[in-house]
Scaffold this motif. Structure first.
Motif, short mmCIF file in Angstrom:
data_model
loop_
_atom_site.label_atom_id
_atom_site.label_comp_id
_atom_site.label_asym_id
_atom_site.label_seq_id
_atom_site.Cartn_x
_atom_site.Cartn_y
_atom_site.Cartn_z
N ALA A 106 50.33 72.05 11.54
CA ALA A 106 51.74 72.79 11.49
C ALA A 106 51.43 74.04 11.17
CB ALA A 106 52.63 71.94 10.70
N GLY A 107 50.53 74.80 11.11
CA GLY A 107 50.44 76.11 10.64
C GLY A 107 51.00 76.90 11.69
N GLN A 108 51.71 78.05 11.47
CA GLN A 108 52.51 78.89 12.22
C GLN A 108 51.51 80.00 12.99
OE1 GLN A 108 55.71 78.84 12.57
NE2 GLN A 108 55.40 76.82 11.47
N LEU A 109 51.69 79.94 14.22
CA LEU A 109 50.84 80.98 14.86
C LEU A 109 51.00 82.43 14.46
CD1 LEU A 109 51.07 79.70 18.62
CD2 LEU A 109 49.48 79.21 16.75
N ARG A 110 52.12 82.80 13.95
CA ARG A 110 52.63 84.34 13.43
C ARG A 110 51.19 84.55 12.43
NH1 ARG A 110 56.22 87.66 14.17
NH2 ARG A 110 57.74 85.78 15.16
N GLN A 111 51.15 83.33 11.76
CA GLN A 111 50.08 83.54 10.81
C GLN A 111 48.26 83.78 11.27
OE1 GLN A 111 50.31 80.82 7.44
NE2 GLN A 111 48.33 81.80 6.42
N LEU A 112 48.35 83.13 12.37
CA LEU A 112 47.17 82.89 13.00
C LEU A 112 46.88 84.46 13.55
CD1 LEU A 112 44.43 81.83 14.05
CD2 LEU A 112 45.86 80.94 16.06
N LYS A 134 48.10 87.35 12.57
CA LYS A 134 47.80 88.24 11.46
C LYS A 134 46.32 88.13 11.01
CE LYS A 134 49.41 89.28 6.92
NZ LYS A 134 50.60 89.21 6.00
N GLU A 135 45.77 86.93 10.82
CA GLU A 135 44.29 86.69 10.28
C GLU A 135 43.47 87.19 11.32
OE1 GLU A 135 43.89 82.82 8.94
OE2 GLU A 135 45.31 82.87 7.57
N HIS A 137 51.12 88.63 19.01
CA HIS A 137 51.66 87.55 19.44
C HIS A 137 51.41 87.52 21.27
CE1 HIS A 137 53.34 84.92 16.66
NE2 HIS A 137 53.67 86.20 15.87
N ALA A 138 51.32 88.76 21.71
CA ALA A 138 51.66 89.02 23.09
C ALA A 138 50.13 88.63 23.53
CB ALA A 138 52.06 90.33 23.66
N LEU A 139 49.07 89.11 22.83
CA LEU A 139 47.59 88.83 23.43
C LEU A 139 47.41 87.47 23.17
CD1 LEU A 139 45.06 89.99 24.23
CD2 LEU A 139 44.36 90.49 21.81
N LEU A 140 47.75 86.71 22.14
CA LEU A 140 47.56 85.30 21.89
C LEU A 140 48.14 84.64 23.10
CD1 LEU A 140 46.57 82.85 20.35
CD2 LEU A 140 48.61 82.81 19.01
N TYR A 141 49.38 85.21 23.59
CA TYR A 141 50.18 84.08 24.57
C TYR A 141 49.51 84.54 25.78
CZ TYR A 141 53.38 82.55 20.94
OH TYR A 141 53.97 82.00 19.77
N ALA A 183 41.25 79.86 15.78
CA ALA A 183 42.18 78.63 15.56
C ALA A 183 41.66 77.52 14.93
CB ALA A 183 42.59 78.46 17.09
N ILE A 184 40.23 77.35 15.19
CA ILE A 184 39.62 76.13 14.43
C ILE A 184 39.52 76.26 13.06
CG2 ILE A 184 37.33 75.16 14.21
CD1 ILE A 184 36.85 75.79 17.30
N LYS A 185 39.31 77.40 12.51
CA LYS A 185 39.18 77.54 11.10
C LYS A 185 40.55 77.41 10.59
CE LYS A 185 34.89 80.22 10.99
NZ LYS A 185 34.40 79.51 12.10
N PHE A 186 41.54 78.26 11.36
CA PHE A 186 42.90 78.19 10.83
C PHE A 186 43.62 76.89 10.61
CE2 PHE A 186 47.58 78.57 11.67
CZ PHE A 186 47.95 79.35 10.92
N PHE A 187 43.39 75.87 11.94
CA PHE A 187 44.11 74.63 11.69
C PHE A 187 43.15 73.74 10.64
CE2 PHE A 187 45.46 75.49 16.25
CZ PHE A 187 46.75 75.72 15.81
N ALA A 188 41.99 73.95 10.40
CA ALA A 188 41.28 73.15 9.66
C ALA A 188 41.76 73.27 8.19
CB ALA A 188 39.71 73.45 9.61
N GLU A 189 42.20 74.65 8.03
CA GLU A 189 42.68 75.10 6.54
C GLU A 189 43.98 74.88 6.46
OE1 GLU A 189 42.54 76.53 2.70
OE2 GLU A 189 40.80 76.13 4.11
N HIS A 190 44.92 75.19 7.52
CA HIS A 190 46.34 74.96 7.16
C HIS A 190 46.92 73.87 7.93
CE1 HIS A 190 46.43 79.02 5.60
NE2 HIS A 190 45.53 79.38 6.56
N GLY A 191 46.30 72.95 8.72
CA GLY A 191 46.87 71.88 9.53
C GLY A 191 47.31 72.29 10.64
#
Length: 221
Positions: free
Chosen positions: A40-46, A48-49, A54-58, A30-38
């Motif tokens: 507002a980045g969608q968790l669906r994309q996170l 996937k990466e 989704h169930a596991l993330l939540y 998530a740190i790398k994802f938000f640093a790259e996409h902001g």
């Protein structure tokens, strides 16, 4: 070409990860994802990466806000060093020595790719992270830096910092932050990276310039 990993094998690999390791994987991702996409980045994309559902993330972070809060704690709060207060309170060092040593360590500790970009993205969105971090600076750092500036200028006052003092200090603080912005936002080289002393020299120059300016501005007080 390596062996083909089947979906079942991939699922088994995910299941073998411990709870602590899985949580750490999500936070680091998530740190790398938000640093790259902001922010507002969608968790669906996170997900996937990260290769998770989704169930596991939540399961670990029920809301996006909970995940962002954890990112703040890791990237911002966890990096704050209590020993900085001791450094700035050290009566055996001059204000120049204190500010130079502090900003050198502050820059190395905080002004990384992830910190700078997440702070900028937060400021451009809901400011949930940037406001909290600025409050931490106002509470733990700025009063000590103003006190040391006054000491350097032989100003014997305990009055609340004036707007002029605060803006002059923000010129120093922002100038050092801009070094990292040029690197991590604009992608610009700022000095010879082969020289380990280059960044320290820049910070030293900015501290000395700031204190000389303070002497000039406040010599009549």
């Amino acid at each position: 070409m390596g062996p083909v990993v089947t979906p079942a094998q991939s699922m088994n690999a995910r299941k073998r990860m411990s709870t602590g390791d899985r949580r750490r994987q999500i936070i680091d991702g998530a740190i790398k994802f938000f640093a790259e996409h902001g922010l507002a980045g969608q968790l669906r994309q996170l997900t996937k990466e990260l290769g998770i559902t989704h169930a596991l993330l939540y399961h670990y972070f029920p809301t996006k806000d909970a995940l962002i809060k954890q990112v703040y704690e890791d990237v911002f709060e966890a990096r704050w060093k209590p020993e900085w207060a001791g450094l700035l309170d050290n009566k055996n060092l001059s204000p120049t020595e204190k500010l130079t040593a502090f900003y050198a360590d502050y820059s190395a500790t905080f002004l990384t790719h992830d910190f700078v970009r997440i702070l900028i993205f937060s400021g451009l969105s809901d400011r949930s992270i940037s406001d909290r971090f600025m409050e931490m600076l106002r509470t733990h750092l700025i009063p000590r830096l103003i006190r040391e500036t006054r000491k350097h200028c032989n100003r014997r006052t305990r009055a609340k910092p004036s707007n002029r003092e605060l803006e002059l200090l923000m010129g120093l603080h922002g100038g050092i932050f801009y070094i990292a912005m040029r690197r991590w936002v604009y992608g610009q080289a700022i000095y010879d990276v082969t020289s380990p002393q280059a960044e320290l020299e820049i910070i030293t120059d900015r501290v000395v310039s700031y204190l000389l300016s303070a002497e000039t501005f406040f010599k009549m007080d």
